[in-house]
Scaffold this motif. Structure first.
Motif, mmCIF file in Angstrom:
data_model
loop_
_atom_site.group_PDB
_atom_site.id
_atom_site.type_symbol
_atom_site.label_atom_id
_atom_site.label_comp_id
_atom_site.label_asym_id
_atom_site.label_seq_id
_atom_site.Cartn_x
_atom_site.Cartn_y
_atom_site.Cartn_z
ATOM 1 N N GLN A 39 6.751 -5.158 -7.128
ATOM 2 C CA GLN A 39 5.394 -4.671 -7.366
ATOM 3 C C GLN A 39 4.806 -4.055 -6.094
ATOM 4 O OE1 GLN A 39 2.734 -7.276 -9.811
ATOM 5 N NE2 GLN A 39 4.542 -8.614 -9.747
ATOM 6 N N ASN A 40 5.037 -4.684 -4.948
ATOM 7 C CA ASN A 40 4.522 -4.161 -3.688
ATOM 8 C C ASN A 40 5.131 -2.812 -3.346
ATOM 9 O OD1 ASN A 40 2.849 -6.385 -3.336
ATOM 10 N ND2 ASN A 40 4.337 -7.481 -2.087
ATOM 11 N N VAL A 41 6.430 -2.684 -3.572
ATOM 12 C CA VAL A 41 7.101 -1.404 -3.308
ATOM 13 C C VAL A 41 6.527 -0.314 -4.218
ATOM 14 C CG1 VAL A 41 9.305 -0.168 -3.508
ATOM 15 C CG2 VAL A 41 9.226 -2.416 -2.422
ATOM 16 N N ALA A 42 6.379 -0.623 -5.490
ATOM 17 C CA ALA A 42 5.839 0.351 -6.435
ATOM 18 C C ALA A 42 4.405 0.724 -6.071
ATOM 19 C CB ALA A 42 5.897 -0.191 -7.860
ATOM 20 N N ASN A 43 3.610 -0.260 -5.688
ATOM 21 C CA ASN A 43 2.224 0.018 -5.318
ATOM 22 C C ASN A 43 2.137 0.875 -4.066
ATOM 23 O OD1 ASN A 43 1.082 -1.356 -7.484
ATOM 24 N ND2 ASN A 43 1.020 -3.292 -6.391
ATOM 25 N N ALA A 44 3.019 0.638 -3.103
ATOM 26 C CA ALA A 44 3.031 1.451 -1.889
ATOM 27 C C ALA A 44 3.393 2.902 -2.213
ATOM 28 C CB ALA A 44 4.008 0.875 -0.872
ATOM 29 N N LYS A 45 4.370 3.077 -3.083
ATOM 30 C CA LYS A 45 4.754 4.436 -3.472
ATOM 31 C C LYS A 45 3.620 5.121 -4.233
ATOM 32 C CE LYS A 45 9.745 3.849 -3.538
ATOM 33 N NZ LYS A 45 10.966 3.936 -4.351
ATOM 34 N N GLN A 46 2.940 4.374 -5.093
ATOM 35 C CA GLN A 46 1.821 4.930 -5.831
ATOM 36 C C GLN A 46 0.684 5.315 -4.891
ATOM 37 O OE1 GLN A 46 1.026 1.884 -8.718
ATOM 38 N NE2 GLN A 46 2.616 2.594 -10.119
ATOM 39 N N ALA A 47 0.448 4.511 -3.866
ATOM 40 C CA ALA A 47 -0.589 4.836 -2.882
ATOM 41 C C ALA A 47 -0.233 6.131 -2.160
ATOM 42 C CB ALA A 47 -0.755 3.694 -1.892
ATOM 43 N N GLY A 48 1.030 6.293 -1.813
ATOM 44 C CA GLY A 48 1.477 7.529 -1.174
ATOM 45 C C GLY A 48 1.273 8.732 -2.079
ATOM 46 N N GLU A 49 1.505 8.548 -3.354
ATOM 47 C CA GLU A 49 1.288 9.637 -4.311
ATOM 48 C C GLU A 49 -0.185 10.011 -4.377
ATOM 49 O OE1 GLU A 49 2.869 8.549 -8.112
ATOM 50 O OE2 GLU A 49 4.860 8.229 -7.302
ATOM 51 N N HIS A 50 -1.055 9.012 -4.344
ATOM 52 C CA HIS A 50 -2.493 9.280 -4.392
ATOM 53 C C HIS A 50 -2.945 10.056 -3.150
ATOM 54 C CE1 HIS A 50 -3.370 7.025 -8.011
ATOM 55 N NE2 HIS A 50 -2.715 5.985 -7.532
ATOM 56 N N VAL A 51 -2.402 9.701 -1.997
ATOM 57 C CA VAL A 51 -2.738 10.418 -0.770
ATOM 58 C C VAL A 51 -2.265 11.859 -0.864
ATOM 59 C CG1 VAL A 51 -2.235 10.577 1.696
ATOM 60 C CG2 VAL A 51 -2.789 8.358 0.677
ATOM 61 N N LYS A 52 -1.049 12.044 -1.341
ATOM 62 C CA LYS A 52 -0.509 13.400 -1.480
ATOM 63 C C LYS A 52 -1.346 14.211 -2.466
ATOM 64 C CE LYS A 52 3.553 16.045 -2.805
ATOM 65 N NZ LYS A 52 2.891 16.834 -3.829
ATOM 66 N N ASP A 53 -1.709 13.605 -3.588
ATOM 67 C CA ASP A 53 -2.533 14.302 -4.576
ATOM 68 C C ASP A 53 -3.891 14.678 -3.996
ATOM 69 O OD1 ASP A 53 -0.493 14.072 -6.435
ATOM 70 O OD2 ASP A 53 -1.396 12.367 -7.490
ATOM 71 N N ALA A 54 -4.477 13.776 -3.215
ATOM 72 C CA ALA A 54 -5.771 14.070 -2.589
ATOM 73 C C ALA A 54 -5.629 15.218 -1.598
ATOM 74 C CB ALA A 54 -6.318 12.830 -1.902
ATOM 75 N N GLY A 55 -4.539 15.212 -0.836
ATOM 76 C CA GLY A 55 -4.291 16.315 0.096
ATOM 77 C C GLY A 55 -4.128 17.637 -0.625
ATOM 78 N N ASP A 56 -3.445 17.623 -1.762
ATOM 79 C CA ASP A 56 -3.285 18.839 -2.553
ATOM 80 C C ASP A 56 -4.633 19.324 -3.082
ATOM 81 O OD1 ASP A 56 -0.555 18.885 -2.137
ATOM 82 O OD2 ASP A 56 -0.066 17.981 -4.086
ATOM 83 N N ASP A 57 -5.495 18.381 -3.475
ATOM 84 C CA ASP A 57 -6.826 18.751 -3.962
ATOM 85 C C ASP A 57 -7.642 19.422 -2.855
ATOM 86 O OD1 ASP A 57 -6.207 17.731 -6.442
ATOM 87 O OD2 ASP A 57 -7.315 15.843 -6.149
ATOM 88 N N VAL A 58 -7.566 18.879 -1.657
ATOM 89 C CA VAL A 58 -8.295 19.462 -0.526
ATOM 90 C C VAL A 58 -7.750 20.850 -0.227
ATOM 91 C CG1 VAL A 58 -8.723 19.268 1.953
ATOM 92 C CG2 VAL A 58 -8.961 17.255 0.481
ATOM 93 N N LYS A 59 -6.438 20.971 -0.234
ATOM 94 C CA LYS A 59 -5.803 22.261 0.050
ATOM 95 C C LYS A 59 -6.226 23.290 -1.010
ATOM 96 C CE LYS A 59 -1.381 22.783 -0.632
ATOM 97 N NZ LYS A 59 0.083 22.670 -0.522
ATOM 98 N N ASP A 60 -6.264 22.872 -2.273
ATOM 99 C CA ASP A 60 -6.664 23.777 -3.343
ATOM 100 C C ASP A 60 -8.129 24.203 -3.210
ATOM 101 O OD1 ASP A 60 -4.131 23.669 -4.419
ATOM 102 O OD2 ASP A 60 -4.645 22.186 -5.966
ATOM 103 N N THR A 61 -8.960 23.335 -2.663
ATOM 104 C CA THR A 61 -10.378 23.644 -2.474
ATOM 105 C C THR A 61 -10.557 24.818 -1.525
ATOM 106 O OG1 THR A 61 -10.982 21.342 -2.870
ATOM 107 C CG2 THR A 61 -12.592 22.703 -1.724
ATOM 108 N N PHE A 62 -9.705 24.928 -0.522
ATOM 109 C CA PHE A 62 -9.851 25.961 0.476
ATOM 110 C C PHE A 62 -9.059 27.229 0.176
ATOM 111 C CE2 PHE A 62 -11.025 22.134 2.842
ATOM 112 C CZ PHE A 62 -12.266 22.551 3.310
ATOM 113 N N ARG A 63 -8.481 27.296 -0.988
ATOM 114 C CA ARG A 63 -7.745 28.505 -1.363
ATOM 115 C C ARG A 63 -8.678 29.541 -1.912
ATOM 116 N NH1 ARG A 63 -2.048 26.658 -4.038
ATOM 117 N NH2 ARG A 63 -1.180 25.910 -2.113
#
Length: 63
Positions: A39-63
Motif C-alpha cells: 500500500q505504501n509503495v502504491a501510495n508513493a507512486k500515486q503521489a508522484g503521479e499527482h505531482v506530475k499531473d499538477a506540473g502538466d497543468d501548470v505547464k498547460d496554463t502558460f501555453r
C-alpha cells in the motif's frame, strides 16, 4: 503517467489492503507487513503521479 500505471497502482493498493486484512485476521504479522508495504509503495507512486499531473497543468496554463 498513463492510465495503465494508475490502474496498476490502484490494483497494487487493493492487493496490499487485502493482504493486510488477511494478515490481521490470521495473526500473520509478515503478511500484514507485506500488505502495508504494498500500500505504501502504491501510495508513493500515486503521489508522484499527482505531482506530475499538477506540473502538466501548470505547464498547460502558460501555453
Amino acid at each position: 503517467m498513463g492510465l495503465d500505471d494508475k490502474i496498476s497502482n490502484a490494483a497494487k493498493e487493493a492487493v496490499g489492503n487485502a493482504k493486510e486484512g488477511i494478515g490481521d485476521a490470521t495473526d500473520n504479522e509478515r503478511l500484514e507487513a507485506q500488505g502495508q508495504h504494498d500500500q505504501n509503495v502504491a501510495n508513493a507512486k500515486q503521489a508522484g503521479e499527482h505531482v506530475k499531473d499538477a506540473g502538466d497543468d501548470v505547464k498547460d496554463t502558460f501555453r
